[in-house]
Scaffold this active site. Structure first.
Site, mmCIF file in Angstrom:
data_model
loop_
_atom_site.group_PDB
_atom_site.id
_atom_site.type_symbol
_atom_site.label_atom_id
_atom_site.label_comp_id
_atom_site.label_asym_id
_atom_site.label_seq_id
_atom_site.Cartn_x
_atom_site.Cartn_y
_atom_site.Cartn_z
ATOM 1 N N THR A 3 0.870 -1.176 0.000
ATOM 2 C CA THR A 3 0.000 0.000 0.000
ATOM 3 C C THR A 3 0.906 1.226 0.000
ATOM 4 O OG1 THR A 3 -1.647 -1.183 1.307
ATOM 5 C CG2 THR A 3 -1.831 1.215 1.230
ATOM 6 N N LYS B 12 -7.979 1.802 -3.008
ATOM 7 C CA LYS B 12 -7.707 1.386 -1.630
ATOM 8 C C LYS B 12 -7.853 2.570 -0.662
ATOM 9 C CE LYS B 12 -5.183 -0.795 1.743
ATOM 10 N NZ LYS B 12 -5.284 -2.058 2.362
ATOM 11 N N LYS C 148 -1.754 4.931 8.642
ATOM 12 C CA LYS C 148 -0.923 4.952 7.430
ATOM 13 C C LYS C 148 -1.785 5.227 6.193
ATOM 14 C CE LYS C 148 1.562 2.175 4.142
ATOM 15 N NZ LYS C 148 2.178 0.933 3.734
HETATM 16 P P1 NAD Z 1 5.919 -5.983 7.260
HETATM 17 O O1 NAD Z 1 6.729 -4.865 7.845
HETATM 18 O O2 NAD Z 1 5.571 -7.146 8.117
HETATM 19 O O3 NAD Z 1 6.670 -6.560 5.936
HETATM 20 C C1 NAD Z 1 7.432 -5.776 5.066
HETATM 21 C C2 NAD Z 1 8.706 -6.556 4.791
HETATM 22 O O4 NAD Z 1 9.485 -5.891 3.798
HETATM 23 C C3 NAD Z 1 9.611 -6.699 6.034
HETATM 24 O O5 NAD Z 1 9.781 -8.060 6.352
HETATM 25 C C4 NAD Z 1 10.926 -6.029 5.603
HETATM 26 O O6 NAD Z 1 12.074 -6.674 6.140
HETATM 27 C C5 NAD Z 1 10.845 -6.181 4.095
HETATM 28 N N1 NAD Z 1 11.731 -5.251 3.384
HETATM 29 C C6 NAD Z 1 11.853 -3.913 3.531
HETATM 30 N N2 NAD Z 1 12.784 -3.441 2.688
HETATM 31 C C7 NAD Z 1 13.251 -4.507 1.982
HETATM 32 C C8 NAD Z 1 14.228 -4.671 0.968
HETATM 33 N N3 NAD Z 1 14.942 -3.641 0.505
HETATM 34 N N4 NAD Z 1 14.456 -5.918 0.481
HETATM 35 C C9 NAD Z 1 13.756 -6.980 0.939
HETATM 36 N N5 NAD Z 1 12.810 -6.894 1.911
HETATM 37 C C10 NAD Z 1 12.577 -5.667 2.417
HETATM 38 O O7 NAD Z 1 4.612 -5.296 6.658
HETATM 39 P P2 NAD Z 1 3.235 -6.038 6.244
HETATM 40 O O8 NAD Z 1 2.280 -5.961 7.387
HETATM 41 O O9 NAD Z 1 3.552 -7.340 5.604
HETATM 42 O O10 NAD Z 1 2.705 -5.002 5.134
HETATM 43 C C11 NAD Z 1 3.279 -4.952 3.828
HETATM 44 C C12 NAD Z 1 2.449 -3.988 3.001
HETATM 45 O O11 NAD Z 1 1.091 -4.437 2.959
HETATM 46 C C13 NAD Z 1 2.408 -2.563 3.550
HETATM 47 O O12 NAD Z 1 2.468 -1.664 2.481
HETATM 48 C C14 NAD Z 1 1.060 -2.499 4.270
HETATM 49 O O13 NAD Z 1 0.529 -1.198 4.339
HETATM 50 C C15 NAD Z 1 0.205 -3.399 3.386
HETATM 51 N N6 NAD Z 1 -0.935 -4.026 4.072
HETATM 52 C C16 NAD Z 1 -0.783 -4.600 5.290
HETATM 53 C C17 NAD Z 1 -1.892 -5.191 5.911
HETATM 54 C C18 NAD Z 1 -1.754 -5.848 7.260
HETATM 55 O O14 NAD Z 1 -2.792 -6.211 7.853
HETATM 56 N N7 NAD Z 1 -0.545 -6.060 7.793
HETATM 57 C C19 NAD Z 1 -3.151 -5.169 5.280
HETATM 58 C C20 NAD Z 1 -3.264 -4.601 4.007
HETATM 59 C C21 NAD Z 1 -2.143 -4.020 3.408
#
Ligand code: NAD
Length: 300
Positions: free
Chosen positions: A96, A171, A246
């Protein structure tokens, strides 16, 4: 037809999404900066790669699930994913991110001779694990069709919302409605408390009248009327307040960029940001109701 997919970002959402691609028969080369997440993904059948670029160079499709647009753009350009990819690769970003960043990402992907789709999700970690996510996609018809089998392996529904950035736009518009309506429902319950009107009585009327909405009938912010709502389990998420903060921050950016007059949306963004930075950090967004009572946190 089974595909070879590079999956970058194996966190709360990406980990189970990558596992579902493996379960559907696709070959998945995964990468995350956190070694523990890479080994957890390997347990689910993802092949760990030494770097994001190494995963991408051996794949036909690249899926990213990262915290922000800055992460996506940095990986695409500075960390060389676009340069490492085979010509014509499909880049599907499920993170997102800002609509402006999504459009910049599309432009960079196309300029490098590849194909792009923005495909953010709703459904949270539960939906990611159960492969019941909803995808909101932006990009061309061909890109949407090409991503179809992969999105189907990770979710139950995919809506093609329009051109570049349209998935991100859908979204944040949806979550703008949700964020404002949750505050509206919460204010109504707090007003009812001050007027001596029972929560259940208000619910019984509003849930079948014109006040009906998801924030009331599914995620009701007070305990009692909807037994499955987070309010009945000490406001454990659910949809965590920091994620709402966010998403409304992204909506506020888009409102300002487009000179759209949306006083309620901007106010809601401010309220969730303050709540998420304090007592709401680990709570469902419906706990915003606590901030609306005269004495913060007390029931009338
Ligand atoms: P998260 O922080 O658990 O996962 C993100 C991952 O990206 C981390 O593990 C981090 O180490 C990795 N990362 C960052 N930079 C990197 C790089 N250069 N190379 C490789 N890996 C890298 O976050 P999440 O909860 O999984 O959310 C991910 C996305 O999904 C976000 O944009 C969030 O807004 C969206 N989202 C989350 C939810 C939810 O319920 N958690 C729901 C809908 C949308």
């Amino acid at each position: 037809m089974n595909r070879t997919v590079a999956f970058v970002g194996l966190g709360h959402m990406g980990g189970p999404m990558a596992a579902n691609l493996v379960a559907a028969g696709h070959r998945v080369l995964g990468f995350d900066l956190v070694p523990e997440l890479l080994s957890a993904a390997a347990d689910a059948g993802v092949e760990p790669a030494g770097s994001a670029a190494a995963a991408v160079s051996a794949s036909d499709t690249v899926i990213t699930m990262l915290p922000t647009g800055r992460h996506v753009l940095a990986l695409y350009e500075e960390r060389g994913l676009l340069a490492a990819a085979r010509p014509g690769s499909l880049f599907v970003d499920c993170s997102t991110i800002d609509v402006a960043d999504a459009r910049a990402a599309h432009a960079a992907v196309r300029a490098a001779g590849h194909r792009a789709l923005d495909a953010p999700v709703s459904g949270g970690v539960t939906g990611a694990r159960a492969a019941t996510l909803t995808f909101m996609a932006g990009g061309g018809e061909e890109e949407f069709a090409a991503a179809g089998p992969l999105l189907a392996a990770m979710g139950k529904k995919a809506v093609h919302c329009g051109a570049a950035g349209a998935g991100q736009a859908a979204k944040i518009c949806n979550n703008l409605i949700l964020g404002i309506s949750m505050i509206g429902v919460s204010e109504a319950f707090v007003l009812a408390e001050s007027l001596g009107l029972d929560h259940q009585a208000l619910y019984d009327v509003a849930s079948t009248a014109s006040g009906q909405c998801w924030a009331l009938t599914v995620n009701c912010p007070v305990p009692g009327p909807v037994p499955a709502s987070p309010a009945n389990r000490d406001y454990l998420p659910g949809f965590a307040a920091p994620l709402m903060a966010k998403d409304l921050g992204l909506a506020a950016n888009a409102l300002r960029a487009g000179n759209v007059d949306a006083p309620l949306g901007l106010k809601a963004a401010e309220m969730y940001a303050a709540f998420a930075a304090g007592e709401g950090a680990g709570l469902d967004f419906s706990a915003i109701v606590h901030t609306l009572r005269p004495q913060n946190g007390s029931e009338a």
